[in-house]
Design a protein around this motif. Structure first.
Motif, short mmCIF file in Angstrom:
data_model
loop_
_atom_site.label_atom_id
_atom_site.label_comp_id
_atom_site.label_asym_id
_atom_site.label_seq_id
_atom_site.Cartn_x
_atom_site.Cartn_y
_atom_site.Cartn_z
N VAL A 7 0.83 -1.21 0.00
CA VAL A 7 0.00 0.00 0.00
C VAL A 7 0.87 1.26 0.00
CG1 VAL A 7 -1.60 1.37 1.42
CG2 VAL A 7 -2.03 -1.06 1.02
N PHE A 8 1.86 1.29 0.86
CA PHE A 8 2.69 2.49 0.94
C PHE A 8 3.56 2.68 -0.29
CE2 PHE A 8 0.95 2.74 5.03
CZ PHE A 8 1.13 4.05 5.45
N LYS A 9 4.08 1.61 -0.86
CA LYS A 9 4.83 1.73 -2.12
C LYS A 9 3.91 2.23 -3.23
CE LYS A 9 8.11 -0.96 -3.52
NZ LYS A 9 8.88 -2.15 -3.94
N GLY A 10 2.70 1.71 -3.28
CA GLY A 10 1.74 2.13 -4.28
C GLY A 10 1.39 3.60 -4.19
N ARG A 11 1.51 4.15 -3.01
CA ARG A 11 1.23 5.58 -2.81
C ARG A 11 2.47 6.44 -3.00
NH1 ARG A 11 -2.72 5.19 2.49
NH2 ARG A 11 -4.40 4.11 1.40
N GLY A 12 3.59 5.81 -3.38
CA GLY A 12 4.81 6.56 -3.70
C GLY A 12 5.75 6.82 -2.53
N PHE A 13 5.49 6.20 -1.38
CA PHE A 13 6.41 6.36 -0.26
C PHE A 13 7.69 5.59 -0.53
CE2 PHE A 13 2.32 7.24 1.60
CZ PHE A 13 2.57 8.24 2.54
N THR A 18 8.58 4.51 4.76
CA THR A 18 7.72 3.38 5.10
C THR A 18 8.18 2.75 6.41
OG1 THR A 18 7.26 2.98 2.77
CG2 THR A 18 6.81 1.16 4.29
#
Length: 55
Positions: A7-13, A18
């Motif tokens: 989820v966090f990678k998908g949001r560009g974090f 993260t």
């Protein structure tokens, strides 16, 4: 944890953000089943296999 990272990678974090956000969550939620460093290490171990790769 895999879902969290995805989820966090998908949001560009990025990886470091993260990790920091998860450790902050652990502290606030009083999660003590593993250390902060163990959590950071596990996030690193699954980072490339989850979602968007940017780091």
């Amino acid at each position: 944890m895999n879902h969290y990272v995805e989820v966090f990678k998908g949001r560009g974090f990025n990886l470091k953000t993260t990790q920091r956000l998860w450790v902050d969550h652990m502290v606030k939620s009083r999660i003590s089943s593993y250390s902060d460093q163990e959590a950071r290490d596990y996030i690193v171990s699954i980072w490339d296999s989850c979602g968007k790769t940017d780091e």
